[in-house]
Structures are given as structure tokens and as C-alpha cells.
Scaffold this active site. Structure first.
Site, PDB file in Angstrom:
ATOM      1  N   GLU A 120      13.096  85.364 -52.386  1.00  0.00           N
ATOM      2  CA  GLU A 120      12.959  84.314 -51.365  1.00  0.00           C
ATOM      3  C   GLU A 120      11.656  83.565 -51.550  1.00  0.00           C
ATOM      4  O   GLU A 120      10.568  84.179 -51.602  1.00  0.00           O
ATOM      5  CB  GLU A 120      13.036  84.925 -49.944  1.00  0.00           C
ATOM      6  CG  GLU A 120      12.872  83.852 -48.864  1.00  0.00           C
ATOM      7  CD  GLU A 120      13.336  84.265 -47.475  1.00  0.00           C
ATOM      8  OE1 GLU A 120      13.890  85.370 -47.320  1.00  0.00           O
ATOM      9  OE2 GLU A 120      13.125  83.457 -46.549  1.00  0.00           O
TER      10      GLU A 120
ATOM     11  N   GLU B 146      13.899  94.755 -47.054  1.00  0.00           N
ATOM     12  CA  GLU B 146      12.813  93.930 -47.578  1.00  0.00           C
ATOM     13  C   GLU B 146      11.673  94.814 -48.095  1.00  0.00           C
ATOM     14  O   GLU B 146      11.360  95.839 -47.467  1.00  0.00           O
ATOM     15  CB  GLU B 146      12.239  93.034 -46.460  1.00  0.00           C
ATOM     16  CG  GLU B 146      13.229  92.016 -45.926  1.00  0.00           C
ATOM     17  CD  GLU B 146      12.625  91.122 -44.842  1.00  0.00           C
ATOM     18  OE1 GLU B 146      11.401  91.196 -44.576  1.00  0.00           O
ATOM     19  OE2 GLU B 146      13.388  90.332 -44.253  1.00  0.00           O
TER      20      GLU B 146
ATOM     21  N   ASP C 263      19.130  89.629 -40.672  1.00  0.00           N
ATOM     22  CA  ASP C 263      18.381  89.776 -39.418  1.00  0.00           C
ATOM     23  C   ASP C 263      17.882  88.406 -38.940  1.00  0.00           C
ATOM     24  O   ASP C 263      17.300  88.293 -37.861  1.00  0.00           O
ATOM     25  CB  ASP C 263      17.254  90.813 -39.541  1.00  0.00           C
ATOM     26  CG  ASP C 263      16.188  90.403 -40.528  1.00  0.00           C
ATOM     27  OD1 ASP C 263      16.359  89.373 -41.217  1.00  0.00           O
ATOM     28  OD2 ASP C 263      15.157  91.103 -40.618  1.00  0.00           O
ATOM     29  N   SER C 264      18.177  87.345 -39.713  1.00  0.00           N
ATOM     30  CA  SER C 264      17.992  85.970 -39.225  1.00  0.00           C
ATOM     31  C   SER C 264      18.821  85.774 -37.952  1.00  0.00           C
ATOM     32  O   SER C 264      18.590  84.828 -37.194  1.00  0.00           O
ATOM     33  CB  SER C 264      18.414  84.952 -40.292  1.00  0.00           C
ATOM     34  OG  SER C 264      19.682  85.287 -40.829  1.00  0.00           O
TER      35      SER C 264
ATOM     36  N   ASP D  61      21.848  93.821 -43.017  1.00  0.00           N
ATOM     37  CA  ASP D  61      20.401  93.680 -43.227  1.00  0.00           C
ATOM     38  C   ASP D  61      19.671  94.675 -42.325  1.00  0.00           C
ATOM     39  O   ASP D  61      19.821  94.629 -41.095  1.00  0.00           O
ATOM     40  CB  ASP D  61      20.012  92.234 -42.849  1.00  0.00           C
ATOM     41  CG  ASP D  61      18.765  91.765 -43.543  1.00  0.00           C
ATOM     42  OD1 ASP D  61      18.227  92.507 -44.385  1.00  0.00           O
ATOM     43  OD2 ASP D  61      18.343  90.634 -43.244  1.00  0.00           O
TER      44      ASP D  61
ATOM     45  N   LYS E  76      20.780  95.783 -47.068  1.00  0.00           N
ATOM     46  CA  LYS E  76      19.651  95.091 -47.719  1.00  0.00           C
ATOM     47  C   LYS E  76      18.391  95.486 -46.992  1.00  0.00           C
ATOM     48  O   LYS E  76      18.408  95.653 -45.762  1.00  0.00           O
ATOM     49  CB  LYS E  76      19.852  93.572 -47.643  1.00  0.00           C
ATOM     50  CG  LYS E  76      18.648  92.777 -48.149  1.00  0.00           C
ATOM     51  CD  LYS E  76      18.938  91.299 -48.265  1.00  0.00           C
ATOM     52  CE  LYS E  76      18.687  90.493 -47.011  1.00  0.00           C
ATOM     53  NZ  LYS E  76      17.304  90.575 -46.490  1.00  0.00           N
TER      54      LYS E  76
HETATM   55  O1  KIV Z   1      18.098  87.504 -42.725  1.00  0.00           O
HETATM   56  C1  KIV Z   1      18.568  86.739 -43.575  1.00  0.00           C
HETATM   57  O2  KIV Z   1      19.381  85.844 -43.299  1.00  0.00           O
HETATM   58  C2  KIV Z   1      18.136  86.930 -44.960  1.00  0.00           C
HETATM   59  C3  KIV Z   1      18.512  85.874 -45.953  1.00  0.00           C
HETATM   60  C4  KIV Z   1      17.760  84.652 -45.721  1.00  0.00           C
HETATM   61  C5  KIV Z   1      18.389  86.353 -47.349  1.00  0.00           C
HETATM   62  O3  KIV Z   1      17.492  87.882 -45.258  1.00  0.00           O
END
Ligand code: KIV
Length: 287
Positions: free
Chosen positions: A184, A117, A46-47, A85, A115
Site C-alpha cells: 500500500e 498488517e 477493516d476500512s 481483515d 489478512k
Molecule cells: O481495509 C482495507 O480495505 C484494506 C485495503 C485497502 C487493502 O486493507
């Protein structure tokens, strides 16, 4: 190099055998390059929100945006394990929503895992998604979606209490069934302790060399995202200035008329006067 597409059990089997590599991807071109380089896993992080969509944080990212980009990555990298994500509030509201949103990554973007969080508070959602047949990767330490609650983008687990909490969260997520765990921005010694305490691989980002694998945001690794660079990031190449130089050259050559030259144009292979004849009288048209 061509990948053999890994599965969640393959990733678990790598614990203690060799280091795992994961990089973020958001589009088909980058996915193609990263797949041909042979990376173990691609993460549509989600970056995306910050490095591609221009948001100030990852919080505004929507499911539709994630699916759109995950599907593009899958088209570019059909042979690489792909992790989607789950964006903020796509898994916290209810188990039902968590399963439905995880399912979208599988059905609409052909992802192999998702994934999410968080620690104890997400274990129920993790179990529900796994029970529905989808592998889940955990993510603890600095969790950008809830960075406000953690006091900002800071190293986590520096004191005994928070270090213990992170160790407990790692064990709880392992118990809930995650196949790997992103750590992280935590001290390297704590990442070592967590990595030794659980039987699934840890994937570090700003967590030192003792993790079972490493992940970076590809735009950081390549020096493409200039807004800020976390101190744990290594720029393996600094592309942003090179891109600016190339764009400046293009503009200068367009303005001075040196681009496009003969090598970058298509020569006319007919008699130009025929074009006018044709326009005047269609019966005189030549092929
Ligand atoms: O969103 C992302 O890119 C991430 C990574 C930094 C692990 O969660």
C-alpha cells in the site's frame, strides 16, 4: 459472469500469468454484485470502520464488527474467495489470540483467508495462523492501523533505508508463508522490485502497475465515500451525487403527492363498504 472460487494456491499460481483483482465488500448486496462481476477475491477490509461505520480511523474496529460484516459478505458471495481483515490488536497480543481470532473468521464467517498488517513483528503470528491451517495475506507499506507510527497517511519507502526495510519485510513475510502480499502506498519502482524479488503475488493499492494484482476500496472506486479520496484512487463512477439527486427527487415527489402513483400502489379489489359491514356485524362478513 460466474466465478470459480479460487483458493490460496490458485492465487499463488496466478503470479506472472495474469493480473489478480480484489475489492472490498462489507455487506451481502455489494458482495452479490461484485461476485457477479467476477472479481477474484473479496476483502472484508477493516476500512469498514471508516467507510461504513463512521469511525475516524480503522483502529476502533472490533472482531465482532468484522465477523458480523464478513458473514454478510459470505452470504452474498458464496462462490468467491473471501479474505477477512484482522483488526487492530486482534493478532499483536499473543500467537494464541491471533490464531483464535483468525479462526473466528473461518468458523463464524466462512472466510477462506485472513489478512494482517505489518512486517517482521507479525511473522510469528503469521506462522502460527498458517500452522493452524489458515492461509494468510500480508500487508506492508502504508499500514493504516499503525499510521501514527509511520507519520500519518504518507507514501512509504521513499528513501533508501525504508525501501530496503520494505524489501526485507516482504521477504520475511514470504518466508513466514503468506500466499500474497498487499503493497500500500509505495513508489511504483519499489513495488516492481519487491514483486520481482518474491515468488508470491503482490496486490497493489497506490503501488503502481507492476504489482501482480490490484485492490481498491469499493466505495472509493464507485465514488461513494466523499470524506476524503486518496490520490491513487480512480473513481470509475461518481455515485454519491447521483444518490443525493435521487433522494432529492423522492422527497420532492412525496411532498407534491406525485409518489406513490397508481403504478406503485396496490388497487383495492373489494367493495370498501364491505369493510364497514364486517366491522359492524361479523355475521354479515363477506370473504
Ligand atoms: O481495509 C482495507 O480495505 C484494506 C485495503 C485497502 C487493502 O486493507
Amino acid at each position: 459472469m460466474q466465478n470459480m472460487k479460487l483458493s490460496a494456491p490458485d492465487i499463488i499460481a496466478k503470479k506472472g500469468v495474469g493480473k489478480i483483482t480484489m475489492l472490498t465488500a462489507y455487506d451481502a448486496s455489494f458482495a452479490r454484485m461484485l461476485e457477479s462481476a467476477g472479481v477474484d477475491m473479496l476483502l472484508v477490509g477493516d476500512s469498514l470502520g471508516m467507510v461504513v461505520l463512521g469511525y475516524e480511523s480503522t483502529v476502533p474496529v472490533t472482531m465482532d464488527e468484522m465477523i458480523h460484516h464478513a458473514a454478510a459478505v459470505r452470504r452474498g458471495a458464496p462462490g468467491t474467495m473471501l479474505v477477512g481483515d484482522m483488526p487492530f490488536l486482534s493478532y499483536q497480543v499473543s500467537k494464541k489470540e491471533a490464531v483464535a481470532n483468525a479462526g473466528r473468521f473461518f468458523k463464524e464467517a466462512a472466510c477462506d483467508a485472513v489478512k494482517l498488517e505489518g512486517g517482521h513483528e507479525v511473522c510469528k503470528a503469521v506462522r502460527a495462523i498458517i500452522d493452524a491451517g489458515m492461509p494468510v495475506m500480508g500487508h506492508i507499506g502504508l499500514t493504516p492501523q499503525t499510521a501514527g507510527k509511520l507519520g500519518g497517511f504518507k507514501v512509504q519507502g521513499k528513501d533508501v533505508e525504508s525501501a530496503r526495510r520494505l524489501l526485507e519485510e516482504a521477504k520475511a513475510l514470504e518466508g513466514a508463508g503468506v500466499f500474497s502480499l498487499v503493497l500500500e502506498c509505495i513508489p511504483d519502482g519499489l513495488a516492481n522490485i519487491i514483486s520481482e524479488a518474491i515468488s508470491i503475488p503482490t496486490i497493489g493499492i497506490g503501488a503502481g502497475a507492476g504489482c501482480d494484482g490490484q485492490v481498491l476500496v469499493t466505495h472509493d472506486l464507485l465514488g461513494l465515500f466523499e470524506k476524503f479520496v486518496p490520490s491513487f484512487v480512480k473513481n470509475y463512477i461518481n455515485l454519491a451525487p447521483e444518490i443525493k439527486k435521487a433522494v432529492a427527487s423522492f422527497m420532492a415527489e412525496v411532498k407534491d403527492g406525485s409518489f406513490p402513483d397508481k403504478d406503485h400502489s396496490f388497487p383495492l379489489q373489494i367493495d370498501p363498504s364491505d369493510i364497514f359491514k364486517c366491522a359492524d356485524d361479523k355475521t354479515k362478513c363477506t370473504k
